[in-house]
Design a protein around this motif. Structure first.
Motif, PDB file in Angstrom:
ATOM      1  N   HIS A   1     -26.807 -37.733 -20.720  1.00 21.75           N
ATOM      2  CA  HIS A   1     -28.257 -37.889 -20.810  1.00 21.75           C
ATOM      3  C   HIS A   1     -29.001 -36.570 -20.604  1.00 21.75           C
ATOM      4  N   GLY A   2     -28.285 -35.518 -20.255  1.00 22.48           N
ATOM      5  CA  GLY A   2     -28.943 -34.248 -19.999  1.00 22.48           C
ATOM      6  C   GLY A   2     -29.624 -34.182 -18.649  1.00 22.48           C
ATOM      7  N   TYR A   3     -29.222 -35.051 -17.729  1.00 18.35           N
ATOM      8  CA  TYR A   3     -29.809 -35.036 -16.391  1.00 18.35           C
ATOM      9  C   TYR A   3     -29.200 -33.939 -15.522  1.00 18.35           C
ATOM     10  N   VAL A   4     -28.051 -33.410 -15.940  1.00 17.18           N
ATOM     11  CA  VAL A   4     -27.405 -32.306 -15.238  1.00 17.18           C
ATOM     12  C   VAL A   4     -26.840 -31.338 -16.271  1.00 17.18           C
ATOM     13  N   VAL A   5     -26.742 -30.080 -15.897  1.00  9.65           N
ATOM     14  CA  VAL A   5     -26.062 -29.071 -16.707  1.00  9.65           C
ATOM     15  C   VAL A   5     -25.122 -28.303 -15.791  1.00  9.65           C
ATOM     16  N   SER A   6     -24.171 -27.615 -16.397  1.00 10.06           N
ATOM     17  CA  SER A   6     -23.222 -26.819 -15.623  1.00 10.06           C
ATOM     18  C   SER A   6     -22.606 -27.673 -14.513  1.00 10.06           C
ATOM     19  N   ASN A   7     -22.707 -27.223 -13.267  1.00 11.94           N
ATOM     20  CA  ASN A   7     -22.121 -27.959 -12.144  1.00 11.94           C
ATOM     21  C   ASN A   7     -23.165 -28.704 -11.318  1.00 11.94           C
ATOM     22  N   ASP A   8     -24.342 -28.931 -11.898  1.00 12.87           N
ATOM     23  CA  ASP A   8     -25.428 -29.593 -11.181  1.00 12.87           C
ATOM     24  C   ASP A   8     -25.052 -31.012 -10.763  1.00 12.87           C
ATOM     25  N   GLY A   9     -25.750 -31.501  -9.746  1.00 15.99           N
ATOM     26  CA  GLY A   9     -25.722 -32.908  -9.387  1.00 15.99           C
ATOM     27  C   GLY A   9     -24.530 -33.314  -8.544  1.00 15.99           C
ATOM     28  N   ASN A  10     -24.642 -34.492  -7.957  1.00 14.14           N
ATOM     29  CA  ASN A  10     -23.551 -35.075  -7.183  1.00 14.14           C
ATOM     30  C   ASN A  10     -23.778 -36.567  -7.011  1.00 14.14           C
ATOM     31  N   ILE A  11     -22.689 -37.285  -6.757  1.00 14.04           N
ATOM     32  CA  ILE A  11     -22.707 -38.745  -6.640  1.00 14.04           C
ATOM     33  C   ILE A  11     -21.836 -39.140  -5.455  1.00 14.04           C
TER      34      ILE A  11
ATOM     35  N   ALA B   1     -24.827 -46.464  -2.570  1.00 10.03           N
ATOM     36  CA  ALA B   1     -24.532 -45.340  -3.462  1.00 10.03           C
ATOM     37  C   ALA B   1     -25.755 -44.442  -3.567  1.00 10.03           C
ATOM     38  N   VAL B   2     -25.499 -43.149  -3.794  1.00  9.00           N
ATOM     39  CA  VAL B   2     -26.563 -42.149  -3.917  1.00  9.00           C
ATOM     40  C   VAL B   2     -26.258 -41.271  -5.124  1.00  9.00           C
ATOM     41  N   VAL B   3     -27.302 -40.947  -5.890  1.00 14.58           N
ATOM     42  CA  VAL B   3     -27.160 -40.095  -7.073  1.00 14.58           C
ATOM     43  C   VAL B   3     -28.164 -38.953  -6.983  1.00 14.58           C
ATOM     44  N   HIS B   4     -27.685 -37.737  -7.195  1.00 17.39           N
ATOM     45  CA  HIS B   4     -28.561 -36.560  -7.241  1.00 17.39           C
ATOM     46  C   HIS B   4     -28.405 -35.887  -8.592  1.00 17.39           C
ATOM     47  N   ALA B   5     -29.539 -35.567  -9.232  1.00 19.96           N
ATOM     48  CA  ALA B   5     -29.510 -34.921 -10.544  1.00 19.96           C
ATOM     49  C   ALA B   5     -30.771 -34.090 -10.721  1.00 19.96           C
TER      50      ALA B   5
ATOM     51  N   THR C   1     -37.797 -33.373 -12.525  1.00 23.95           N
ATOM     52  CA  THR C   1     -37.716 -32.087 -11.838  1.00 23.95           C
ATOM     53  C   THR C   1     -38.983 -31.272 -12.054  1.00 23.95           C
ATOM     54  N   THR C   2     -39.608 -31.423 -13.213  1.00 18.63           N
ATOM     55  CA  THR C   2     -40.891 -30.762 -13.459  1.00 18.63           C
ATOM     56  C   THR C   2     -41.931 -31.216 -12.439  1.00 18.63           C
ATOM     57  N   PHE C   3     -41.993 -32.523 -12.185  1.00 20.22           N
ATOM     58  CA  PHE C   3     -42.925 -33.037 -11.180  1.00 20.22           C
ATOM     59  C   PHE C   3     -42.545 -32.548  -9.785  1.00 20.22           C
ATOM     60  N   ALA C   4     -41.241 -32.456  -9.509  1.00 22.66           N
ATOM     61  CA  ALA C   4     -40.796 -31.962  -8.207  1.00 22.66           C
ATOM     62  C   ALA C   4     -41.240 -30.522  -7.985  1.00 22.66           C
ATOM     63  N   ILE C   5     -41.130 -29.697  -9.020  1.00 22.07           N
ATOM     64  CA  ILE C   5     -41.525 -28.290  -8.909  1.00 22.07           C
ATOM     65  C   ILE C   5     -43.043 -28.159  -8.798  1.00 22.07           C
ATOM     66  N   ALA C   6     -43.755 -29.025  -9.509  1.00 23.41           N
ATOM     67  CA  ALA C   6     -45.219 -28.992  -9.454  1.00 23.41           C
ATOM     68  C   ALA C   6     -45.754 -29.573  -8.151  1.00 23.41           C
ATOM     69  N   GLY C   7     -44.905 -30.295  -7.418  1.00 19.19           N
ATOM     70  CA  GLY C   7     -45.364 -30.939  -6.192  1.00 19.19           C
ATOM     71  C   GLY C   7     -46.274 -32.116  -6.458  1.00 19.19           C
ATOM     72  N   VAL C   8     -45.965 -32.879  -7.514  1.00 18.73           N
ATOM     73  CA  VAL C   8     -46.786 -34.030  -7.896  1.00 18.73           C
ATOM     74  C   VAL C   8     -45.953 -35.300  -7.749  1.00 18.73           C
TER      75      VAL C   8
ATOM     76  N   ALA D   1     -36.323 -43.639  -4.176  1.00 16.04           N
ATOM     77  CA  ALA D   1     -36.058 -42.322  -4.751  1.00 16.04           C
ATOM     78  C   ALA D   1     -36.980 -41.310  -4.096  1.00 16.04           C
ATOM     79  N   VAL D   2     -36.609 -40.051  -4.227  1.00 21.45           N
ATOM     80  CA  VAL D   2     -37.463 -38.971  -3.746  1.00 21.45           C
ATOM     81  C   VAL D   2     -37.271 -37.771  -4.662  1.00 21.45           C
ATOM     82  N   LEU D   3     -38.361 -37.056  -4.912  1.00 22.75           N
ATOM     83  CA  LEU D   3     -38.287 -35.786  -5.625  1.00 22.75           C
ATOM     84  C   LEU D   3     -38.096 -34.679  -4.602  1.00 22.75           C
ATOM     85  N   LEU D   4     -37.197 -33.754  -4.894  1.00 25.03           N
ATOM     86  CA  LEU D   4     -36.881 -32.654  -3.991  1.00 25.03           C
ATOM     87  C   LEU D   4     -37.638 -31.416  -4.457  1.00 25.03           C
ATOM     88  N   SER D   5     -38.529 -30.924  -3.630  1.00 21.90           N
ATOM     89  CA  SER D   5     -39.415 -29.838  -4.032  1.00 21.90           C
ATOM     90  C   SER D   5     -38.642 -28.638  -4.568  1.00 21.90           C
TER      91      SER D   5
END
Length: 247
Positions: free
Chosen positions: A27-37, A98-102, A108-115, A158-162
């Motif tokens: 789905h393109g939610y992660v690239v390279s070694n991003d994310g964890n489950i 279960a927990v999913v991080h991606a 992630t755009t909203f997380a970076i914008a702080g919205v 869920a939570v967005l990580l700044s």
């Protein structure tokens, strides 16, 4: 509160992590070694993804088993340093399985914008997910991250990580994964509404009706946003058509 499921077996948990890790990658939610489950398999044990591995190229044998204090029980690989935030979710909310991080692009755009994602717009997202806060910035891989998400583990899904990404959880790995999908969909639609410059928000009464439906359907966690006082969607919107005259 979640409805507690039976714990999956060790083998099923590892296979599920491979399956849903591939879904994140495709789905393109992660690239390279991003994310964890991670997946909980007993009151005090989880399986998680190791560090430095593509989520689209995993196999069950590389998974790592930990207790909820972070001690390695089984496995030859090094667990992701970000497993600390997974452990904190389990510690704060024992119903989580279960927990999913991606790092999905729009969320992630909203997380970076702080919205925060808290606009009363998309019914499906509000029913399945609820509002999504943004945790304050924390340096990855250290105790700052689990501390930053701790206030949100019981009341939200869920939570967005700044300046980082997104974290979802649930009563099964399929629920946690689907919430990541819903989160990204909610973020994408909210982003497009902002581009459009217009949205018709749900009222408090309409949200109360949704909350009743969601609870009847088993969605009992996740706080809903505040609605507007007057209906904005009570009338039809007819398309503009040209008067072409008789055919």
């Amino acid at each position: 509160m979640f409805v507690q499921n039976n714990y999956p077996t060790d083998e099923q948990a590892k296979l599920d992590i491979v399956k849903y890790g591939r879904g994140l990658f495709q789905h393109g939610y992660v690239v390279s070694n991003d994310g964890n489950i991670s997946v909980k398999v007993s009151e005090n044990e989880i399986w998680c993804t190791p560090t430095d591995v593509s989520k689209g190229d995993m196999n069950p044998d590389i998974m790592v088993k930990l207790d909820l204090d972070g001690n390695i029980i089984e496995g030859h690989e090094t667990p992701s340093s970000e497993v600390k935030m997974h452990l904190r979710v389990y510690q704060e909310n024992p119903d989580v399985m279960a927990v999913v991080h991606a790092h999905p692009i729009y969320a992630t755009t909203f997380a970076i914008a702080g919205v925060a994602l808290d606009e009363p717009t998309l019914m499906e997202a509000l029913m399945q997910l609820g509002s999504v806060p943004v945790a304050k910035y924390a340096k990855p891989g250290v105790d700052e991250v689990p501390e930053s998400i701790a206030p949100f583990c019981k009341d939200y899904n869920a939570v967005l990580l700044s300046n980082h990404g997104a974290l979802t959880w649930g009563d099964s790995i399929s629920t946690a994964y689907r919430r990541m999908e819903v989160l990204e969909d909610y973020a994408r639609i909210t982003f497009n509404l902002h581009l459009l410059g217009k949205a018709r928000y749900l009222t408090e009464e309409q949200l109360a009706g949704l909350d009743e439906r969601r609870r009847a359907g088993g969605f009992t966690t996740g706080l809903l946003p505040r609605g507007v006082s007057r209906p904005q969607n009570a009338s039809d919107v007819l398309p503009r058509t040209a008067d072409l005259g008789p055919l």
